[in-house]
Design a protein around this motif. Structure first.
Motif, PDB file in Angstrom:
ATOM      1  N   LEU A 176      11.747   7.757  63.407  1.00 45.65           N
ATOM      2  CA  LEU A 176      12.988   8.530  63.459  1.00 45.65           C
ATOM      3  C   LEU A 176      13.702   8.265  64.776  1.00 45.65           C
ATOM      4  N   ARG A 177      12.947   8.198  65.887  1.00 42.92           N
ATOM      5  CA  ARG A 177      13.568   7.883  67.179  1.00 42.92           C
ATOM      6  C   ARG A 177      14.259   6.522  67.133  1.00 42.92           C
ATOM      7  N   ALA A 178      13.618   5.560  66.490  1.00 39.97           N
ATOM      8  CA  ALA A 178      14.200   4.221  66.399  1.00 39.97           C
ATOM      9  C   ALA A 178      15.542   4.255  65.673  1.00 39.97           C
ATOM     10  N   MET A 179      15.631   5.060  64.649  1.00 40.88           N
ATOM     11  CA  MET A 179      16.872   5.119  63.876  1.00 40.88           C
ATOM     12  C   MET A 179      17.965   5.871  64.622  1.00 40.88           C
ATOM     13  N   ILE A 180      17.581   6.959  65.273  1.00 38.55           N
ATOM     14  CA  ILE A 180      18.554   7.695  66.089  1.00 38.55           C
ATOM     15  C   ILE A 180      19.054   6.814  67.222  1.00 38.55           C
ATOM     16  N   THR A 181      18.140   6.099  67.861  1.00 40.47           N
ATOM     17  CA  THR A 181      18.518   5.195  68.946  1.00 40.47           C
ATOM     18  C   THR A 181      19.474   4.126  68.444  1.00 40.47           C
ATOM     19  N   ALA A 182      19.196   3.570  67.275  1.00 36.99           N
ATOM     20  CA  ALA A 182      20.062   2.519  66.730  1.00 36.99           C
ATOM     21  C   ALA A 182      21.487   3.017  66.545  1.00 36.99           C
ATOM     22  N   LEU A 183      21.641   4.226  66.039  1.00 38.58           N
ATOM     23  CA  LEU A 183      22.988   4.780  65.852  1.00 38.58           C
ATOM     24  C   LEU A 183      23.711   4.955  67.180  1.00 38.58           C
ATOM     25  N   HIS A 184      23.011   5.503  68.173  1.00 40.55           N
ATOM     26  CA  HIS A 184      23.636   5.733  69.475  1.00 40.55           C
ATOM     27  C   HIS A 184      23.982   4.414  70.169  1.00 40.55           C
ATOM     28  N   VAL A 185      23.051   3.471  70.131  1.00 39.07           N
ATOM     29  CA  VAL A 185      23.292   2.186  70.792  1.00 39.07           C
ATOM     30  C   VAL A 185      24.428   1.442  70.109  1.00 39.07           C
ATOM     31  N   ALA A 186      24.453   1.464  68.791  1.00 44.98           N
ATOM     32  CA  ALA A 186      25.544   0.797  68.072  1.00 44.98           C
ATOM     33  C   ALA A 186      26.899   1.382  68.464  1.00 44.98           C
ATOM     34  N   ALA A 187      26.948   2.704  68.635  1.00 41.19           N
ATOM     35  CA  ALA A 187      28.201   3.343  69.040  1.00 41.19           C
ATOM     36  C   ALA A 187      28.608   2.906  70.445  1.00 41.19           C
ATOM     37  N   ASP A 188      27.640   2.808  71.361  1.00 48.23           N
ATOM     38  CA  ASP A 188      27.953   2.349  72.712  1.00 48.23           C
ATOM     39  C   ASP A 188      28.438   0.902  72.702  1.00 48.23           C
ATOM     40  N   LEU A 189      27.773   0.058  71.940  1.00 48.56           N
ATOM     41  CA  LEU A 189      28.171  -1.347  71.876  1.00 48.56           C
ATOM     42  C   LEU A 189      29.561  -1.495  71.252  1.00 48.56           C
ATOM     43  N   GLU A 190      29.824  -0.705  70.225  1.00 45.44           N
ATOM     44  CA  GLU A 190      31.150  -0.761  69.598  1.00 45.44           C
ATOM     45  C   GLU A 190      32.229  -0.387  70.603  1.00 45.44           C
ATOM     46  N   ARG A 191      31.945   0.608  71.427  1.00 40.67           N
ATOM     47  CA  ARG A 191      32.916   1.030  72.437  1.00 40.67           C
ATOM     48  C   ARG A 191      33.074  -0.039  73.518  1.00 40.67           C
ATOM     49  N   MET A 192      31.976  -0.703  73.882  1.00 42.76           N
ATOM     50  CA  MET A 192      32.076  -1.800  74.851  1.00 42.76           C
ATOM     51  C   MET A 192      32.967  -2.914  74.303  1.00 42.76           C
ATOM     52  N   GLY A 193      32.844  -3.180  73.004  1.00 41.48           N
ATOM     53  CA  GLY A 193      33.730  -4.161  72.389  1.00 41.48           C
ATOM     54  C   GLY A 193      35.181  -3.729  72.436  1.00 41.48           C
ATOM     55  N   ASP A 194      35.424  -2.443  72.198  1.00 40.64           N
ATOM     56  CA  ASP A 194      36.795  -1.925  72.285  1.00 40.64           C
ATOM     57  C   ASP A 194      37.370  -2.096  73.694  1.00 40.64           C
ATOM     58  N   LEU A 195      36.539  -1.876  74.704  1.00 41.83           N
ATOM     59  CA  LEU A 195      37.009  -1.976  76.087  1.00 41.83           C
ATOM     60  C   LEU A 195      37.344  -3.430  76.440  1.00 41.83           C
ATOM     61  N   ALA A 196      36.533  -4.375  75.967  1.00 42.64           N
ATOM     62  CA  ALA A 196      36.883  -5.787  76.144  1.00 42.64           C
ATOM     63  C   ALA A 196      38.198  -6.095  75.438  1.00 42.64           C
ATOM     64  N   ASP A 197      38.389  -5.518  74.258  1.00 45.74           N
ATOM     65  CA  ASP A 197      39.630  -5.684  73.511  1.00 45.74           C
ATOM     66  C   ASP A 197      40.822  -5.145  74.308  1.00 45.74           C
ATOM     67  N   HIS A 198      40.656  -4.010  74.973  1.00 44.56           N
ATOM     68  CA  HIS A 198      41.736  -3.439  75.788  1.00 44.56           C
ATOM     69  C   HIS A 198      42.106  -4.380  76.942  1.00 44.56           C
ATOM     70  N   VAL A 199      41.098  -4.979  77.567  1.00 45.53           N
ATOM     71  CA  VAL A 199      41.369  -5.936  78.647  1.00 45.53           C
ATOM     72  C   VAL A 199      42.161  -7.111  78.101  1.00 45.53           C
ATOM     73  N   ALA A 200      41.735  -7.635  76.967  1.00 44.92           N
ATOM     74  CA  ALA A 200      42.419  -8.784  76.372  1.00 44.92           C
ATOM     75  C   ALA A 200      43.862  -8.445  76.001  1.00 44.92           C
ATOM     76  N   LYS A 201      44.092  -7.261  75.467  1.00 46.83           N
ATOM     77  CA  LYS A 201      45.451  -6.872  75.076  1.00 46.83           C
ATOM     78  C   LYS A 201      46.348  -6.705  76.301  1.00 46.83           C
TER      79      LYS A 201
END
Length: 216
Positions: free
Chosen positions: A77-102
């Motif tokens: 269960l910890r592994a699955m909860i961690t996956a959701l949280h980490v995926a959200a952080d990574l998605e946001r990091m991608g958005d921030l790179a996108d903001h720099v590019a824009k």
């Protein structure tokens, strides 16, 4: 059933590693666009962000499906909860790179930051890249001590952020309000990118130890 479950978890892990590689490359490319007025690099980051988002949605769907079918407990269960949280952080990091590019694209064909600020943004990119590299390794091979180091790694980004404000708010700043706003927002994007890297490290510590990281 257990073999199938752990195979599905391995797939989620592989998707997270792929996301981490992608958001690391995205910020490097966005910085290139920012400092060199590279339109092609900026457009590649913006286009690639949809792939990051697609992987995020796939991880969410897979984890939700596993939760519904398997009702995991303890470390699973910890592994699955961690996956959701980490995926959200990574998605946001991608958005921030996108903001720099824009931002880089909006200023094209001129560089988005003046020459005086380029060394600071180069250093910010270096710090962010090292943190993203560490995350990628940790997702493939979790290590609580190494993950905890990310909080200290972020101190270098905070110091560069202060240096940036010192230049932009200096009495001899010659570039006007619009450029100052751009620089301030860009600094925030890099600083937040590093913050999400720290958050990822905290989730990895939780995955291994089962203990939440104390609030800073």
């Amino acid at each position: 059933m257990r073999n199938e479950f752990h195979a599905d978890l391995d797939t989620v892990s592989d998707l997270l590693v792929a996301m981490a590689h992608q958001v690391r490359a995205a910020l490097r490319q966005a910085t290139r666009a920012l400092l060199r007025a590279d339109r092609q690099a900026a457009e590649a980051v913006i286009t690639g962000d949809e792939e990051v988002n697609r992987r995020y949605r796939e991880i969410e769907d897979r984890v939700c499906d596993l939760l519904a079918r398997q009702s995991p407990v303890a470390s699973d269960l910890r592994a699955m909860i961690t996956a959701l949280h980490v995926a959200a952080d990574l998605e946001r990091m991608g958005d921030l790179a996108d903001h720099v590019a824009k931002t880089a694209l909006r200023r094209h064909p001129s560089p988005a930051v003046p020459a005086e600020l380029r060394p600071i943004f180069t250093d910010m990119d270096g710090v962010a890249d090292r943190m993203a590299e560490k995350i990628t390794g940790l997702l493939a091979d979790p290590d609580a001590e190494l993950a905890a180091e990310l909080d200290g790694d972020d101190d270098a980004m905070d110091e560069l952020h202060k240096q940036l404000f010192g230049v932009v708010l200096g009495a001899d700043w010659p570039y006007g309000v619009e450029t100052a706003i751009d620089a301030t927002m860009l600094g925030r994007f890099y600083e937040r990118y590093a913050d999400h890297a720290v958050s990822t490290g905290e989730h990895i510590v939780y995955l291994i130890t089962g203990e939440p990281t104390p609030t800073r």
